[in-house]
Design a protein around this motif. Structure first.
Motif, PDB file in Angstrom:
ATOM      1  N   ALA A  31       8.270  -6.148  -4.610  1.00  0.00           N
ATOM      2  CA  ALA A  31       7.970  -4.974  -5.488  1.00  0.00           C
ATOM      3  C   ALA A  31       7.270  -4.036  -5.080  1.00  0.00           C
ATOM      4  O   ALA A  31       8.347  -3.679  -3.792  1.00  0.00           O
ATOM      5  N   THR A  32       6.921  -3.245  -5.904  1.00  0.00           N
ATOM      6  CA  THR A  32       6.205  -1.827  -5.690  1.00  0.00           C
ATOM      7  C   THR A  32       4.933  -1.625  -5.239  1.00  0.00           C
ATOM      8  O   THR A  32       3.782  -1.195  -5.614  1.00  0.00           O
ATOM      9  N   LEU A  33       5.506  -1.410  -3.887  1.00  0.00           N
ATOM     10  CA  LEU A  33       4.269  -1.570  -2.882  1.00  0.00           C
ATOM     11  C   LEU A  33       4.490  -0.397  -2.311  1.00  0.00           C
ATOM     12  O   LEU A  33       5.235   0.057  -1.828  1.00  0.00           O
ATOM     13  N   PHE A  34       2.963   0.586  -1.904  1.00  0.00           N
ATOM     14  CA  PHE A  34       3.473   1.437  -1.944  1.00  0.00           C
ATOM     15  C   PHE A  34       3.190   1.819  -0.033  1.00  0.00           C
ATOM     16  O   PHE A  34       1.549   1.596   0.107  1.00  0.00           O
ATOM     17  N   ASP A  35       3.721   1.434   1.089  1.00  0.00           N
ATOM     18  CA  ASP A  35       3.039   1.399   2.322  1.00  0.00           C
ATOM     19  C   ASP A  35       2.779   2.306   3.664  1.00  0.00           C
ATOM     20  O   ASP A  35       1.935   2.340   4.577  1.00  0.00           O
TER      21      ASP A  35
END
Lengths: 119, 107
Positions: free
Chosen positions: A103-107
């Motif tokens: 997934a394209t998530l920004f942690d």
């Protein structure tokens, strides 16, 4: 710990090229992707592009013709270059780590660098 | 691109109260939705992903719900540190897109 820090000029003249650097620590660029996201003053966030862990890149079609993302893994740095800047490009530019395998998530995010396009 | 519509844009509440923020997608995004918190002088923080899964470190007073096109972020028993701007983001398809944000202010 994971950290990202953007750096670059605060002021760029119209029609010139913006060059920004994202210096990361606490993780390897060969294991995680890094994104560039920008925010117009007081407005929402806009995804610009991605440097994948394998060195590939993806771009938002809104920027494709004038945006380039590269990296230097030995220095743990990801670079953004965008040409033909206009006043509408004024805003805060962030780099962010992709926190998931698929997934394209920004942690993790940097604190951002403010860029003003003005003569 | 998938358009994300957040409401309300502004929300005023007091500590101890509960609030909800809505996020609607222009097409179905399954549960591929994240919530972020933005505070001045601090890096943005990922709160929730997969619609309802709390990111490590997110307090349990935060919860997310929804799937398809309609999503909600709920904060129960507001604390002073929760006053911030909240964004939703879809990652069902490229490019990832964000809502316009909801500013949660102290009443």
């Amino acid at each position: 710990q994971v950290q990202l820090k953007e750096s670059g000029p605060g002021l760029v003249q119209p029609s010139q090229t913006l060059s920004l650097t994202c210096t990361v620590s606490g993780f390897s660029l060969t294991s995680y992707s890094v994104h560039w996201v920008r925010q117009h003053s007081g407005k929402s966030l806009e995804w610009m592009g991605r440097m994948w862990s394998d060195g590939d890149t993806s771009y938002n079609s809104a920027f494709t013709s004038r945006l380039s993302i590269s990296r230097d893994t030995s220095k743990s740095q990801v670079f953004l270059k965008m040409n033909s800047l206009q006043t509408e490009d004024t805003g805060t530019y962030y780099c962010a780590r992709n926190g998931a395998t698929v997934a394209t998530l920004f942690d993790y995010w940097g604190q951002g660098v403010m860029v003003t396009v003005s003569s | 691109d998938v358009q994300m519509t957040q409401s309300p844009s502004y929300l005023a509440a007091s500590p101890g109260e509960s609030v909800s923020i809505s996020c609607k997608a222009s097409k179905s995004i399954s549960n591929n939705l994240a919530w972020y918190q933005e505070k001045p002088g601090k890096a943005n923080k990922l709160l929730i992903h997969s619609g309802s899964t709390l990111q490590s470190g997110t307090p349990s007073r935060f919860s997310g719900s929804g799937s398809g096109t309609d999503f909600t972020l709920t904060i129960r028993s507001l604390e002073s540190e929760d006053f911030a701007v909240y964004y939703c983001q879809q990652y069902n398809e490229y490019p990832p897109t964000f809502g316009a944000g909801t500013k949660l202010e102290l009443k």
